[in-house]
Design an enzyme around this catalytic site. Structure first.
Site, PDB file in Angstrom:
ATOM      1  N   HIS A  12       0.900  -1.208  -0.003  1.00 23.20           N
ATOM      2  CA  HIS A  12       0.073  -0.082   0.067  1.00 23.20           C
ATOM      3  C   HIS A  12       0.802   1.345  -0.013  1.00 23.20           C
ATOM      4  CE1 HIS A  12       0.949   1.084   4.351  1.00 23.20           C
ATOM      5  NE2 HIS A  12       0.843  -0.297   4.297  1.00 23.20           N
ATOM      6  N   ARG A  61      -6.058   1.064   4.075  1.00 25.52           N
ATOM      7  CA  ARG A  61      -4.886   1.760   3.321  1.00 25.52           C
ATOM      8  C   ARG A  61      -4.834   0.786   2.015  1.00 25.52           C
ATOM      9  NH1 ARG A  61      -3.246  -0.158   8.247  1.00 25.52           N
ATOM     10  NH2 ARG A  61      -1.372  -1.705   8.356  1.00 25.52           N
ATOM     11  N   GLU A  85      -1.967  -6.764   7.475  1.00 26.16           N
ATOM     12  CA  GLU A  85      -0.697  -6.919   8.121  1.00 26.16           C
ATOM     13  C   GLU A  85      -0.549  -7.635   9.614  1.00 26.16           C
ATOM     14  OE1 GLU A  85       2.449  -6.812   8.195  1.00 26.16           O
ATOM     15  OE2 GLU A  85       3.064  -4.875   7.740  1.00 26.16           O
TER      16      GLU A  85
END
Length: 219
Positions: A12, A61, A85
């Site tokens: 991202h 994001r 993540e």
């Protein structure tokens, strides 16, 4: 066999927490203006690769990063929470300098590539590798025998997914650098090894042209 499959792992764009050196983890931080510009610029390059499908982490994001590529290609963006993540527990929201004050030994082991260390008491790199690999394989099932899958994810998640899919020994996972914001890495399918080993090779790593240079920081 003719043309084989490719996987493009795309990190991202930049966020305010990236700029401040904060460990984002699974905190849902949006792109900043620089990140939006990065995503728009990179999407034009990635569109030229002829993507067949796009799958993204469900965090904002990554979803926002994927949007310009969807516009360029006309492809829908599938969402998969398995591409998030690392859940970094108590480290999330802190700068690495702050984490080092309270958790220096553990952070040092994590930064050195110890795959068994739970970031902030939450996920290990092995945990993240297992779920990201499963997410990628779910998306590959619909790709057929050829085509290019774009996976929009995060720095730490991409790094361990690459290591896992390449079949690197755990002791060598630290040999792969992370990705800068909005850069990408490409895995190319190869013939299965006789011993059943990994069927991917690294074609590109941390490729791209950054509009806003930033340090490579996982999280």
């Amino acid at each position: 066999m003719g043309e084989r499959r490719r996987i493009v792992f795309w990190r991202h764009g930049r966020t305010d927490w990236n700029a401040a050196g904060r460990f984002q983890g699974q905190t849902d931080i949006p792109l900043n203006d620089d990140g939006v510009r990065q995503a728009t610029h990179a999407a034009r390059v990635l569109a030229a690769m002829g993507p067949s499908a796009i799958v993204s982490s469900d965090l904002e994001r990554t979803r926002t990063t994927a949007e310009p590529l969807a516009t360029e290609t006309g492809l829908p963006v599938a969402l998969d929470s398995g591409l998030r993540e690392t859940n970094a527990g108590s480290w999330q929201g802190k700068t690495f300098a702050e984490i080092r004050v309270t958790d220096a030994e553990l952070l040092g082991r994590w930064e050195d590539g110890d795959v068994g260390v739970a970031a902030g008491g939450a996920e290990t790199r092995l945990d993240v590798a297992a779920r990201t690999r499963a997410a990628v394989e779910r998306s590959l099932e619909g790709l057929g025998e050829s085509g290019t899958l774009v996976v929009v994810s995060h720095g730490g998640a991409i790094r361990v997914a690459l290591a896992e899919l390449l079949g690197l020994p755990h002791s060598l996972w630290g040999a792969l650098s992370g990705l800068s914001n909005c850069n990408w890495s490409v895995l190319e399918e190869r013939s299965p090894a006789p011993d059943g080993g990994a069927r991917w090779r690294l074609g590109e790593h941390n490729a791209g042209s950054l509009l806003v240079p930033v340090p490579i920081v996982e999280g």
